[in-house]
Structures are given as C-alpha cells and as structure tokens.
Design an enzyme around this catalytic site. Structure first.
Site, PDB file in Angstrom:
ATOM      1  N   HIS A  21       0.868  -1.174   0.000  1.00 39.88           N
ATOM      2  CA  HIS A  21       0.000   0.000   0.000  1.00 39.88           C
ATOM      3  C   HIS A  21       0.913   1.234   0.000  1.00 39.88           C
ATOM      4  CE1 HIS A  21      -2.809   2.937   1.871  1.00 39.88           C
ATOM      5  NE2 HIS A  21      -3.772   2.166   1.400  1.00 39.88           N
ATOM      6  N   ASP A  42       3.094  -4.392   7.673  1.00 41.75           N
ATOM      7  CA  ASP A  42       1.845  -3.641   7.571  1.00 41.75           C
ATOM      8  C   ASP A  42       0.707  -4.640   7.781  1.00 41.75           C
ATOM      9  OD1 ASP A  42      -0.471  -2.398   6.846  1.00 41.75           O
ATOM     10  OD2 ASP A  42       0.244  -1.706   4.895  1.00 41.75           O
ATOM     11  N   GLN A  88      -4.467  -5.153   7.089  1.00 42.58           N
ATOM     12  CA  GLN A  88      -5.504  -6.035   6.552  1.00 42.58           C
ATOM     13  C   GLN A  88      -5.455  -7.427   7.184  1.00 42.58           C
ATOM     14  OE1 GLN A  88      -7.916  -5.092   4.570  1.00 42.58           O
ATOM     15  NE2 GLN A  88      -7.174  -3.173   3.662  1.00 42.58           N
ATOM     16  N   LYS A 143     -10.499  -0.134  10.314  1.00 41.84           N
ATOM     17  CA  LYS A 143     -10.745  -1.344   9.517  1.00 41.84           C
ATOM     18  C   LYS A 143     -11.037  -2.546  10.397  1.00 41.84           C
ATOM     19  CE  LYS A 143      -7.553   0.155   5.942  1.00 41.84           C
ATOM     20  NZ  LYS A 143      -7.987   0.576   4.603  1.00 41.84           N
ATOM     21  N   CYS A 193      -4.741   2.580  -3.626  1.00 39.87           N
ATOM     22  CA  CYS A 193      -3.490   3.061  -3.038  1.00 39.87           C
ATOM     23  C   CYS A 193      -2.355   2.061  -3.229  1.00 39.87           C
ATOM     24  CB  CYS A 193      -3.648   3.379  -1.550  1.00 39.87           C
ATOM     25  SG  CYS A 193      -4.763   4.734  -1.259  1.00 39.87           S
TER      26      CYS A 193
HETATM   27  C1  LIG Z   1      -2.655  -2.694   3.382  1.00 37.62           C
HETATM   28  C2  LIG Z   1      -2.945  -1.341   3.918  1.00 37.62           C
HETATM   29  N1  LIG Z   1      -1.991  -0.652   4.550  1.00 37.62           N
HETATM   30  C3  LIG Z   1      -2.209   0.570   5.055  1.00 37.62           C
HETATM   31  C4  LIG Z   1      -3.424   1.184   4.924  1.00 37.62           C
HETATM   32  C5  LIG Z   1      -3.563   2.568   5.471  1.00 37.62           C
HETATM   33  O1  LIG Z   1      -4.438   2.624   6.547  1.00 37.62           O
HETATM   34  P1  LIG Z   1      -4.871   4.068   7.078  1.00 37.62           P
HETATM   35  O2  LIG Z   1      -5.475   4.766   5.896  1.00 37.62           O
HETATM   36  O3  LIG Z   1      -5.860   3.821   8.133  1.00 37.62           O
HETATM   37  O4  LIG Z   1      -3.644   4.740   7.539  1.00 37.62           O
HETATM   38  C6  LIG Z   1      -4.464   0.500   4.275  1.00 37.62           C
HETATM   39  C7  LIG Z   1      -5.803   1.072   4.104  1.00 37.62           C
HETATM   40  O5  LIG Z   1      -6.064   2.093   3.515  1.00 37.62           O
HETATM   41  C8  LIG Z   1      -4.208  -0.781   3.753  1.00 37.62           C
HETATM   42  O6  LIG Z   1      -5.157  -1.469   3.116  1.00 37.62           O
END
Ligand SMILES: Cc1ncc(COP(=O)(O)O)c(C=O)c1O
Ligand SMILES: Cc1ncc(COP(=O)(O)O)c(C=O)c1O
Lengths: 153, 414, 414, 153
Positions: free
Chosen positions: C128, C205, C208, C231, C371
């Site tokens: 991401h 990370d 998910q 999430k 993203c």
């Molecule tokens: C795999 C992953 N990492 C990071 C994020 C970022 O999360 P946040 O927008 O809550 O910082 C997301 C979601 O947008 C994601 O799906």
C-alpha cells in the site's frame, strides 16, 4: 469525606506537617536529586552510609503532602537498615503502591499509611518519588546506576 | 455572526446541552473548571458523530458509491465550516490529529527541510510545550537555534525585547495567542507584523483562542495557525493547521501514504493538491464531522458572546480567588487582557493537594506545569493550580471553587 | 480465545450488531462489500465512545480529579486490550492517528535519523502507498534507496528473489501481511527471519490482517507492526504501531509536544518513558476507548472464527465471480492463501462503471488503484474493482454482487 | 433506475460504445497525456491546429464510460473552433460540471448529456479529464503552460 480521609490518613498529614529528617547532611556519602515530571515535585535526598548500612537520611524539596510525607516516612523506615534490606524495602513499597503486594507493617512503619495511595494512580508517583530516589542513591553508591541519558536537543 | 448588542449567554441553560454536566462527582454537582485542558461536548456533537457512523460511514474521497460520496461530503463540509470559522481559505485548512501535530507538520515539512545552522526560531517563554519541543527537535537536526522571548512579571510578553530579538536570522516566530497558564491574550497581529518585517514566518498557537473568541486569521496576518478540536466542544483525535496556501504548495510533504499522492511509481511520487497533500492515510473522518458540528454549535451561540461571558468569568475568578489570603494569581489582572484560565498558588497548599481535595467536593481543576515548564521556571514555581472556565461555567462554579479552597486550607492546615 | 472446533459464525445474526447495515441504499438492502477500505462499526463501539464523552471525558494522564483518572484508566486500558490482541508488550504499543502515521513514525524517528546514502529499504510491489511513500520521502532526504521485491504472476511474493535482494545494505524490509488488492497472505515470519539474517529490521503492515485473523507479533518475529482502528470495527482517528520496546527506547522522538517529555528547559528537553515518548499532544482518547471496545467485540467472536468465515467468503467470492465470462480475478485462487478482499476486472466494463452501477443496486464495492499504484503497473491495469468481505458479510452478499454484475454487463453492453 | 439513467444518458452510452475521433493523428501539432490520479484513467490527446483553429482532434486511452464518452463528445464540440473559443468552451464546461453555470447546448452539442454528472462529485473528474487535457494542449501550444513540477523523491 471517607474517600479523601482514606487517602490523607492522619498519619500522613502529621508527617506532612512535621517532616522527620528534613534538611541536609554536613557530609553525605551520596546525594541525588529527583523530580516528578508530571507535577514538578522536586526532591534532594542525602544518605550517610557506614559499614553497608544507611545510618542517616535527609530529604529536602518541594512537593505535595503525599510526596513530602512519603519522604518523611521513608527516612524513618530505612534508617539503620543494610543496603540490601533497604533495596528490598523499596521494592516492597513499590509493589504495594502498584497493588501487587500486601503491605508489611513491621517493615514499613508509618509508611503503611500510604497504602491508600495505591487507589489513586496519579498520586502513586508522588508517594514513590522519595523511595525511587533512595534506590537510585544506593545504586549510585554501589556503582550500579546507569545514568539516564538525556536525548534531547 | 452575532453583535455585541446580543444578550449575555446563560451558562446554566447551556449546561443542558452537555450530557456530562448532569453527572455527579462524589455525590456533588460536577463543577468542571478544567476546560483549558479539554472542553466538554454538547449533545449535537455526539449526535453528529453517531449519525455519521450509523448512516454513512465509508472511507472518503475515492469511493464511487453513495455512502462514500455522503461521507466525503460531510468530511469536506467540515473543512468548509472550520475554514469559515477562522476566515481562512479552505485549501489552506489541513486536518491533523491535534494542535501538536499541526505544529510538528510545520516543523518537519518546513523546518527540517529549510533551517540551517545559524538560523533562529523565536518562541516565547509562555509557549505550551507543543510550540517549543518540535523546534528543539528541529534545531537538533538542523543546527538552528531556538530562542525565547521574555515574559514580564505581569505575565505579558515584553514586546520591545521581543522585537529586538527578531532579526535577519529569525526564520519563524512562534507565539501562543492566549496562554493556557496565564490567560494572557497576546497581540499576535502586531507580532506577525514584527516577524514579517524581518522576513520571518509567524506561527500562532490558537489552541486557547479559537474556542473562546472570534478569531480572524486574515486580520491577524499570521502565516500558520494551529488549534485543536477537543478544546472547542469537538472530539479528540482532530486538530487543524491553517496555513497560507502558497506555503503548503511550496513545501515538501510531511506524512507519506494514501490520499496525499497524485502518482506513485517505484521511482518516485508526485503529490496531490493542497490541502490533501498533507493528509496522508485515512483522515479522522468522524472527528472532522464532530468538529464541524462543534463549529456549528459555537457559531449558533456566537463567539463574541462566548468571549463576553468569559470576560465576566475571568473577572469573577479573579475576584473570588482574591478573597483567599496570601493567594498568588498569575497573569493579567485586567479581564480585557485575558481569557478565563486562571492559575494560582496558595503558599501553604501544594497544587496536587488542592486538586485532590477539590475533586472530593465535585470541583475539577488542574494541578501541574500545564505543559509549560519554561514558564514555570520564569514564575519560580514547580506547579500551579488552574481553574478554567468555558461557556457552560457560571458564577456558581466560582463560588463552589472558592468555598472548597477555604475548606482545603482547613483540612491540610490541621 | 476460541478453538477451531467452535461453530461457524452467522453473519446474518452479527449484522444486527451494526446499525448501518439496517439502512437501505437506493431502496435496496445495503450490501457492504468495501470493508477493506473501512469496516462498519458495531453498536458496542459507538456506545463505548458515547459513554466516554457522557461520563468521564477529561484530558488524560495528568489530571488529579476522578474524571481524569477514569479517562486515563479507560485510555490506558485500551492499550492493554490492543497489546493483548496481538501479543505484544504494552510499552511497545504506540497510538497513532492511523496505520499511515505508524509507518511514518518509523520513517521519521528511525529512518531520517539513521539511513545513509547507499543504505536500502526493501518493500514489495504489493505494498500500500503507506508503506512506500514514507520510504521514498526518507530516501529523498537521506540518499538511501528504496527497492521493490517482485510479485509473481499468481499474485504472491517471489520469496527467492526477495531473499536475494536482502543484503548487508538492507536496513529495513517492509512487507504487507495481507494485500488489500490481491488478498494474498504473505509469509511474514519467514520474511522477518530473512531480514534479521542480514541485520535488517522488519516492518509488517498488518492493516488487513489484524482485523481478520489471529495475529501474534511474538510468533511473527516482526520488529514493527502497523495497523489501523477503522478497519477493525473501531473508529477513525486511531492507529497502532507495535514496536520492539528496545527500539522505541533507542530512537529519538518523532512528534514533540505535551505528554512526551520528561522535562523541558529553554536549553533542551528530555523524554518521557515509552510508549508516551511517541505520543505527543492530547491523544485520540475516545478513539482509543472505541478501539478497545472493538477489540473486545472481535475477541468475543473469536478471530479464528472470523478467519474461518472469511476463508469461506473468499471461496464464495472466487466461485461467484468466476461465473462471469471473461472475468480476470487477481491474487491467489486458493482460499487458504488469501483473505476475502477480491479484486477483479471485466474486459468490457471499467471499474468505475461497475462501482457506479452496483451502487444503484445497493452494492458497495471499490474501484480504483486501492493506493497500490506500483502493483497496478505490475498487474498491467489502471484500476480494478474490489469486493471485500468481513464478519457481517454472507453468501447473500456475494449473490447480490454477482447478479448486479450481470445486469451491469447488459446495461453497458447495450 | 432513474438515478442511474440520469447519469448514464443514452447519448453517453452511445458515445462510449462508438467513440468519435478515437485514435491518433499522423502529424499532430500538439500532444498531451493526462491521467486521473483518483481512478488511474489515462488519456492521450492530439490536436491539429491550423491558423489558430482546432482542425482535428484525436483521443486515445483507458477510462470509464464517462471519461471516454466525454472525450468523444469534446472532440466533436471543439473541432473547427478558434483557440480562444475552445478555451472558453472548456471553462464553460468546467463551470457546468461544478454546477456553477447552466449548460449552453448550442456550444456543447452532445456534451450537454454530461450535465447529470455534476451531481456525482467523484465522477466529475472523469468527465473533465479530456477537457482539461484540451486546455493543457492549447496552452502548451501557445507556450503558456507551466509544467507541473514533480516534487517527489
Ligand atoms: C494494506 C494497507 N496498509 C495501510 C493502509 C492505510 O491505513 P490508514 O489509511 O488507516 O492509515 C491501508 C488502508 O487504507 C491498507 O489497506
Ligand atoms: C496553548 C496550547 N497549545 C497547544 C496545546 C496542545 O493541544 P493538543 O494537546 O490538542 O495537541 C494546548 C493544550 O494542551 C494548549 O493549551
């Protein structure tokens, strides 16, 4: 006001009003200065150590009734103890403050009155200030202290 | 907008809007005099957030479906509300997590990338840590220097000495609009002009002004203004940086991630338009909605009425506290020059013991350094007790405070 | 903790816990298949936040009075809950505003201060943006290099090529636990071991994974783990960085301000203990309380049951979508190797049009690059449509999705 | 499904299915490539400009029905116009998309069918992509374009 009197037992107010062993020593074996970053309390602690025993204790500084009374009570409780005994007592008092041990009146003396502080987490640091300073002083004396490194600027 | 002719606000009536103020503390009416630490929240704000989660919760900006479009509308609508409140263009309104992050955004996006050894950042001795520590960190990285403009014995800024400290090396002047300890209202428009005269930026910490009085950023002329949601009837988890759009355009981004990019390749990335360039990741959506509702609530009452009320409250606090023998009250004695956060010290009573005793009487005040340790040193104290009023505070609260302080003296005096 | 022998969860029954799922969208039952973007919130979470504001709202940590003590207890209690959820020591649990800030914390507190020209940060092609852009920014400042470990045509990491890319110059390996586009579950324990073998840190990370399956940080062996509240049934405005405590101890702070200091003088500052050293300013208090309630909700159901259910949902989505002629489904086809976020492309239908049409039928899916632009390039597409399930998603949702997709084809096919 | 048909008018679907002026020119006066960062849509636009007039327009790329139909409609609407007229039309279309102006069917031609997009903020960028590319192309040609500076790495 039962809650408050539970915290501020008469013995505490008495030590606060008439602090035992307040002041400084002419020739301390070790001196440390501690402060409580949360409330700005400030404490200078001096020990006279002879033959592995805490012979004399003096404390001075600025603080609330709990921290002042605790210093006063601590000074009485440790006077005359060997360094290992004193360290054990610090650890016992710490556990009592965190609610992890039953207080041992024989060893704590008047400091048993601080028992009620455990129910006031913000004030626990006040009660512990002088005791942590004591631990630091003994460890400094024994060369075990690791200086906290200010990582600022 | 209301006019000065409007009737004074009635705190007792407004209290009904704040569910928590119906609660008791140790069997007494809750007398909440710690609004400078955080304000209480009116039902309208809680409802707005609840409705957001129940009706239209979705991630914002990129979703095609209706829920996401509604969520985006409420989120961006909150930006419009915040922008209008302080008279600032919406593309210069960046949502952060609190005022502290807003200052840090400037420190990292601008300071770390721009400051050089020999450069100076001037802050004041009455700054909150949030406008001191970021600059110390930046100074540590860049070799720049942080200097402190002095506070007079009366608890005001020494403007002449301040002006003398601003020179060609000064790159930024950081100043708190209203001190959270002294209550002092600083002449920030004048200070911004002083900064600009030497080509420096002016950053105003408006955390304690925006909730309490009309603030017009265009009129102040500040380049950067920070404030926080939770002190203005809004939720935790949201703050605001209002920046001159041209500055935001010219800066490199601070936090990197989703939402703030235009394109990402394995080679490099390009950035989204402002303000989104500075809003990486999922933003505080419900919190923005709550903040928008708080703005609506405050504007419904009128910030000038809030200010007029708090002027009265400052006077009442000064009068009430002065009745206590030997008390030391910090900050200006003229209610026109101060907000309703009043710090004091009693010679025989430690602030901790005051706050603890007052709690038992249902009165909430703060004891400590109020995140202003440099100022504590200037004042020559380790800590103070502070009573701070807001729109729901009334004369009855001041009476309760003073009566409880009298009893505290007896209790500890023995 | 539940055991695998426990009964399967019943999504239709769980839906009753989520107020929004009772709403209609364009007159149809709301079929929410965008939980990978953000999850819906159960009543228990909304209640916890509401109760916080109504009963005990106060600023945390320094207040002596009862309200502040209660607020602190609920806030720090949430930290214990989060720590227990992922089996991590509480002093290594830092609250941030989202997962993105958690990664940026590492990038700025560690990366900017430590990386040197020639150093490498290895991330993967399926990251991401939040685990790519911060490293590109840091690389721009420090002269370090960001490299990308390749993804196989089957949508998995090429572990052998990844291993070959990790060498003595590698300072950090960043890897997504579960891809938000492909659904791929990556072998992060193995990757952490690969990183450690070369003396590099491993940042996972887990945005998910934590909401969808049991995650045990000690077992993974990762040094740094990021995830986000919104999430995982929690509110917006809060994220978590779990870091090895020794790392936090050794790092310089990131954001400076209140709460994170031990002492501040005009000369320099010293820092608070971890984790508070990294939590500057008023934290997201109500949001932490909400996150704690979300953890309680998820644990009440059991994360292994959630995972078992989502394995079924992944299978159902794969099966259902495969019925559509010419469809391209991205990521692993084996439900044991993937989560329930399923991206797909239809040759004749643009993802935007899919999402728009589906919306009209009450079905929420996401269309776009999610993203993950570097991954889009690897997949050779500009965008995908993505349906993602959670514990409240059922086979009826999949049926609604597939039926609506068929109608979309007719509609646009003409 | 009135809402959807309002967005996807028949004329739009028709332009989407049968794109006018799709492809490229053998010898374009100016070529630009634009993309929509939100959805990844990608468009290459070529103009043949002669005597201050847009003589031929070609577009190619990848995008949703709205962005493709908009490109197709735009190509018809601007062909033959002078550069100032074309720029005026871009501005008019932009204002229509933001709900700030009533659409002028005479000038917009089939592009009037995109009117309904204004009610879908996320899709407005899709409809604008080709029009913004047109503006950019004309400004590039006139030497007015300021290259957006990628500030990455
Ligand atoms: C795999 C992953 N990492 C990071 C994020 C970022 O999360 P946040 O927008 O809550 O910082 C997301 C979601 O947008 C994601 O799906
Ligand atoms: C004057 C001032 N500035 C900044 C802050 C920081 O606000 P926050 O903690 O919401 O970042 C505060 C409050 O704590 C404050 O009183």
């Amino acid at each position: 006001m039962p809650g408050l009197d539970d915290l501020y037992q008469q013995l505490i107010l008495d030590h606060y009003r008439n602090r035992r062993n307040q002041g400084s020593l002419p020739d301390p074996t070790v001196q440390v200065r501690h402060h409580n970053p949360l409330c700005g309390d400030d404490l200078t602690l001096e020990l006279l150590i002879e033959d592995g025993r805490v012979v004399e204790v003096r404390h001075d500084g600025d603080g609330c009734s709990i921290s002042q009374a605790a210093a006063s009570m601590m000074s009485e409780a440790v006077a005359g103890r060997t360094l290992p005994e004193a360290l054990e007592l610090v650890e016992h008092f710490r556990l009592v403050m965190h609610g992890d041990e039953e207080p041992d009146e024989d060893r704590l003396g008047d400091a048993i009155a601080l028992e009620g502080v455990a129910r006031y987490p913000v004030r626990v640091k006040c009660a512990l200030l002088s005791w942590m300073a004591l631990k630091d002083a003994i460890q400094t004396h024994s060369g075990e202290r690791t200086e906290p490194v200010p990582t600022g600027e | 907008m209301t006019t000065a002719a409007q009737p004074a606000l009635d705190p007792a009536r407004l209290r009904a809007d704040f569910p928590i103020l119906g609660r008791e503390l140790h069997g007494r009416r809750l007398v909440y005099l710690d609004s400078a630490a955080t304000s209480q929240k009116p039902q309208a704000v809680l409802d707005a957030m609840d409705a957001y989660y129940r009706e239209t919760n979705a991630n914002v900006h990129r979703g095609v479906y209706e829920l996401a479009a509604e969520a985006t509308e409420r989120f961006e609508g909150a930006r419009d509300l915040a922008a209008a409140l302080v008279n600032h263009p919406r593309e210069g309104v960046v949502f952060t997590k609190n005022a502290t992050e807003a200052v840090n955004l400037v420190a990292w996006a601008w300071g770390v990338r721009t400051l050089r050894p020999g450069d100076e950042v001037l802050v004041t001795e009455m700054e909150h840590h949030s406008n001191v520590v970021p600059w110390q960190i930046v100074a540590g990285i860049t070799g720049a220097r942080v200097r402190f403009a002095p506070v007079t014995p009366g608890g005001e800024l020494d403007l002449e000495r301040m002006r003398a400290m601003i020179g060609p090396r000064t790159r930024l002047v950081g100043v708190v609009h209203v001190s959270n300890v002294l209550g002092t209202i600083n002449p920030v428009a004048e200070i911004a002009a002083m900064a600009h005269a030497e080509g420096a930026l002016c950053l105003v910490d408006a955390t304690q002004s925006v909730p309490h009085m009309p603030v017009d950023i265009a009129a102040l002329g500040a380049d950067l203004v920070a404030f926080t949601g939770h002190k203005m009837c809004g939720p935790t988890g949201i703050g605001v940086l209002c920046a001159r759009p041209a500055l935001l355009e010219s800066w490199e981004p601070f936090l990197g991630g989703g939402e703030m990019i235009s394109d990402v390749t394995t080679e490099c990335s390009t950035w989204a338009e402002i303000p989104w360039k500075f809003e990486a990741g999922t933003p505080p959506i419900a919190e923005a909605v709550g903040l928008g509702a708080a703005v609506g609530y405050l504007q419904g009452i009128g910030l000038d009425r809030v200010r007029a009320h708090e002027r009265e409250m400052a006077q009442a606090l000064l009068d009430g506290l002065s009745e206590l023998e030997g008390i030391r009250i910090f900050g200006p004695t003229d209610p026109d020059r101060r907000g309703a956060a009043v710090s004091f010290a009693l010679p025989d009573l430690h602030p901790h013991d005051i706050a603890q005793f007052l709690d038992q009487e249902g009165v909430c005040v703060r004891a400590g350094h109020h995140c202003a340790k440099p100022l504590m040193r200037v004042l020559g104290v380790h800590a103070t007790a502070r009573a701070s009023a807001y729109l729901y505070s009334g004369p009855d609260d001041v009476e309760a405070l003073v009566a409880a302080l009298r009893r505290a003296r007896t209790y500890f005096g023995g």
